[in-house]
Design a protein around this motif. Structure first.
Motif, PDB file in Angstrom:
ATOM      1  N   VAL A 157       0.940  -1.178   0.041  1.00  0.00           N
ATOM      2  CA  VAL A 157       0.001   0.039  -0.036  1.00  0.00           C
ATOM      3  C   VAL A 157       0.840   1.226   0.119  1.00  0.00           C
ATOM      4  N   ALA A 158       1.871   1.213   0.765  1.00  0.00           N
ATOM      5  CA  ALA A 158       2.652   2.277   1.101  1.00  0.00           C
ATOM      6  C   ALA A 158       3.447   2.614  -0.363  1.00  0.00           C
ATOM      7  N   ALA A 159       3.659   1.602  -0.923  1.00  0.00           N
ATOM      8  CA  ALA A 159       4.429   1.783  -2.201  1.00  0.00           C
ATOM      9  C   ALA A 159       3.704   2.058  -3.605  1.00  0.00           C
ATOM     10  N   GLY A 160       2.458   2.196  -3.135  1.00  0.00           N
ATOM     11  CA  GLY A 160       1.696   2.249  -4.122  1.00  0.00           C
ATOM     12  C   GLY A 160       1.208   1.227  -5.165  1.00  0.00           C
ATOM     13  N   ARG A 161       1.461   0.164  -4.760  1.00  0.00           N
ATOM     14  CA  ARG A 161       1.221  -1.229  -5.497  1.00  0.00           C
ATOM     15  C   ARG A 161      -0.138  -1.902  -5.196  1.00  0.00           C
ATOM     16  N   LEU A 162      -0.727  -1.438  -4.193  1.00  0.00           N
ATOM     17  CA  LEU A 162      -2.104  -1.616  -3.819  1.00  0.00           C
ATOM     18  C   LEU A 162      -2.887  -0.564  -3.301  1.00  0.00           C
ATOM     19  N   ASP A 163      -4.270  -0.468  -4.006  1.00  0.00           N
ATOM     20  CA  ASP A 163      -5.278   0.273  -3.685  1.00  0.00           C
ATOM     21  C   ASP A 163      -5.843  -0.063  -2.187  1.00  0.00           C
ATOM     22  N   PRO A 164      -5.865   0.792  -1.051  1.00  0.00           N
ATOM     23  CA  PRO A 164      -6.096   0.354   0.255  1.00  0.00           C
ATOM     24  C   PRO A 164      -7.731   0.182   0.091  1.00  0.00           C
ATOM     25  N   ALA A 165      -8.449   0.861  -0.794  1.00  0.00           N
ATOM     26  CA  ALA A 165      -9.857   0.893  -0.958  1.00  0.00           C
ATOM     27  C   ALA A 165     -10.234  -0.728  -1.469  1.00  0.00           C
ATOM     28  N   SER A 166      -9.269  -1.192  -2.104  1.00  0.00           N
ATOM     29  CA  SER A 166      -9.632  -2.475  -2.612  1.00  0.00           C
ATOM     30  C   SER A 166      -9.411  -3.443  -1.870  1.00  0.00           C
ATOM     31  N   VAL A 167      -8.953  -3.544  -0.573  1.00  0.00           N
ATOM     32  CA  VAL A 167      -8.401  -4.510   0.182  1.00  0.00           C
ATOM     33  C   VAL A 167      -9.757  -5.155   0.885  1.00  0.00           C
ATOM     34  N   ASP A 168      -9.794  -6.416   0.793  1.00  0.00           N
ATOM     35  CA  ASP A 168     -11.057  -7.242   1.400  1.00  0.00           C
ATOM     36  C   ASP A 168     -10.618  -8.442   2.028  1.00  0.00           C
ATOM     37  N   GLU A 169     -11.344  -9.201   2.394  1.00  0.00           N
ATOM     38  CA  GLU A 169     -11.120 -10.591   2.936  1.00  0.00           C
ATOM     39  C   GLU A 169     -10.347 -11.631   1.918  1.00  0.00           C
ATOM     40  N   GLU A 170     -10.522 -11.341   0.792  1.00  0.00           N
ATOM     41  CA  GLU A 170     -10.028 -12.007  -0.078  1.00  0.00           C
ATOM     42  C   GLU A 170      -8.317 -11.601  -0.352  1.00  0.00           C
ATOM     43  N   THR A 171      -7.961 -10.459   0.113  1.00  0.00           N
ATOM     44  CA  THR A 171      -6.715  -9.831  -0.264  1.00  0.00           C
ATOM     45  C   THR A 171      -5.775 -10.398   0.726  1.00  0.00           C
ATOM     46  N   LEU A 172      -5.884 -10.328   2.111  1.00  0.00           N
ATOM     47  CA  LEU A 172      -5.003 -10.815   3.014  1.00  0.00           C
ATOM     48  C   LEU A 172      -4.443 -12.279   2.857  1.00  0.00           C
ATOM     49  N   PRO A 173      -5.314 -13.251   2.201  1.00  0.00           N
ATOM     50  CA  PRO A 173      -4.685 -14.485   2.226  1.00  0.00           C
ATOM     51  C   PRO A 173      -3.647 -14.589   1.160  1.00  0.00           C
ATOM     52  N   LYS A 174      -3.554 -13.639   0.054  1.00  0.00           N
ATOM     53  CA  LYS A 174      -2.679 -13.725  -0.664  1.00  0.00           C
ATOM     54  C   LYS A 174      -1.167 -13.420  -0.356  1.00  0.00           C
ATOM     55  N   TYR A 175      -1.036 -12.913   0.952  1.00  0.00           N
ATOM     56  CA  TYR A 175       0.097 -12.662   1.520  1.00  0.00           C
ATOM     57  C   TYR A 175       0.418 -13.630   2.713  1.00  0.00           C
ATOM     58  N   LEU A 176      -0.461 -14.584   2.909  1.00  0.00           N
ATOM     59  CA  LEU A 176       0.059 -15.451   3.829  1.00  0.00           C
ATOM     60  C   LEU A 176       1.088 -16.629   3.367  1.00  0.00           C
ATOM     61  N   ASP A 177       1.711 -17.187   4.344  1.00  0.00           N
ATOM     62  CA  ASP A 177       2.170 -18.368   4.050  1.00  0.00           C
ATOM     63  C   ASP A 177       1.689 -19.299   3.071  1.00  0.00           C
ATOM     64  N   THR A 178       0.360 -19.532   3.387  1.00  0.00           N
ATOM     65  CA  THR A 178      -0.260 -20.686   2.664  1.00  0.00           C
ATOM     66  C   THR A 178      -0.822 -20.124   1.624  1.00  0.00           C
ATOM     67  N   CYS A 179      -0.283 -19.191   1.072  1.00  0.00           N
ATOM     68  CA  CYS A 179      -1.218 -18.444  -0.263  1.00  0.00           C
ATOM     69  C   CYS A 179      -1.493 -19.521  -1.418  1.00  0.00           C
ATOM     70  N   VAL A 180      -0.611 -20.274  -1.702  1.00  0.00           N
ATOM     71  CA  VAL A 180      -0.734 -21.356  -2.655  1.00  0.00           C
ATOM     72  C   VAL A 180      -1.705 -22.438  -2.417  1.00  0.00           C
ATOM     73  N   LEU A 181      -2.099 -22.578  -1.008  1.00  0.00           N
ATOM     74  CA  LEU A 181      -2.707 -23.914  -0.505  1.00  0.00           C
ATOM     75  C   LEU A 181      -4.237 -23.465  -0.192  1.00  0.00           C
ATOM     76  N   PRO A 182      -5.138 -24.427  -0.542  1.00  0.00           N
ATOM     77  CA  PRO A 182      -6.605 -24.305  -0.242  1.00  0.00           C
ATOM     78  C   PRO A 182      -6.690 -24.327   1.474  1.00  0.00           C
ATOM     79  N   ASP A 183      -7.769 -23.916   1.843  1.00  0.00           N
ATOM     80  CA  ASP A 183      -7.945 -23.728   3.205  1.00  0.00           C
ATOM     81  C   ASP A 183      -8.088 -25.316   3.663  1.00  0.00           C
ATOM     82  N   PRO A 184      -7.623 -25.537   5.000  1.00  0.00           N
ATOM     83  CA  PRO A 184      -8.074 -26.979   5.375  1.00  0.00           C
ATOM     84  C   PRO A 184      -9.721 -27.250   5.586  1.00  0.00           C
TER      85      PRO A 184
END
Length: 241
Positions: free
Chosen positions: A155-182
């Motif tokens: 967000v600070a670097a301008g690569r992400l619009d804070p207005a677009s952040v929702d519950e689908e956004t954070l999982p892309k930054y988690l360690d498990t981003c390439v895995l389905p939820d258990p």
């Protein structure tokens, strides 16, 4: 290896909190590390059981961010065990079609262990029969904090619009981003808590708490729990019409 057929509505991703190694050893008059070694040997059997049960993804909790509070002797023994396990099991995991990933903060781990982790991930990167994820120096809150920091940096670097952040956004930054939820989380040893494990990812997982200590957790027990899962009614907050 378990021979039970996969249930029609069985879990695709199973996560396991492997608890009870120390108590298992104490019951036998042996040091706690004896139990950890027995528990490490049990992992192979459970991984081998996954394909017959329809389990594509298996995530195991090996060492938490809180486990550093244990005695120096036990922590050092566990780190040695992790290095030995990776070295010993690498070829078998590769040949059995297992893809290995590690999640958690690697900063506090020693360089030799990190190198072995990197090597095993690269060695098995093309495998797809079973996806084994090992949580090492992992904590759910720590993972979310690290993910939030990376999101804030974007967000600070301008690569992400804070207005677009929702519950689908954070999982892309988690360690498990390439895995389905258990779909199913199992905890052994009779404790009924989640211990800071996959907090975000397990929001709608089914849980199974069993009394069996991890070194006694067999493929047959695993197959029974996976089979019982098919009888659960998962509505994700909704109701049947």
């Amino acid at each position: 290896m378990a021979t039970a057929s996969a249930p029609a509505r069985g879990p695709r991703h199973v996560a396991i909190i492997m608890d009870g190694n120390g108590r298992w050893a104490t019951q036998r008059g042996r040091p706690r590390l004896f139990g950890h070694h027995a528990g490490a040997r049990r992992v192979r059997e459970i991984v081998e059981a996954c394909p017959d049960l329809g389990v594509k993804y298996l995530t195991i909790f090996a060492f938490s961010t809180e486990n550093w509070k244990r005695t120096q002797v036990e922590v050092a023994g566990l780190m040695s065990l992790f290095r030995r396990y990776i070295t010993k099991e690498a070829r078998a995991l590769l040949n059995e079609g297992v893809r290995v990933r590690f999640i958690g903060d690697r900063v506090k781990l020693d360089k030799k262990l990190i190198a072995l982790m990197d090597e095993l991930e690269q060695m098995t990167a093309e495998n797809d029969r079973v996806h084994l994820t090992i949580a090492l120096n992992y904590g759910g809150r720590d993972e979310v904090a690290r993910a939030t920091k990376r999101l804030a940096e974007d967000v600070a670097a301008g690569r992400l619009d804070p207005a677009s952040v929702d519950e689908e956004t954070l999982p892309k930054y988690l360690d498990t981003c390439v895995l389905p939820d258990p779909d199913l989380v199992i905890r052994t040893s009779g404790e009924a808590r989640i211990s800071n494990f996959l907090l975000w990812q397990s929001a709608y997982a089914e849980y199974e708490f069993i009394d069996t200590l991890w070194p006694d957790f067999t493929a047959e027990i695993f197959a029974g729990i996976v089979g019982n899962y098919s009888n659960r009614d998962r509505r994700y907050g909704g109701v049947k019409a």
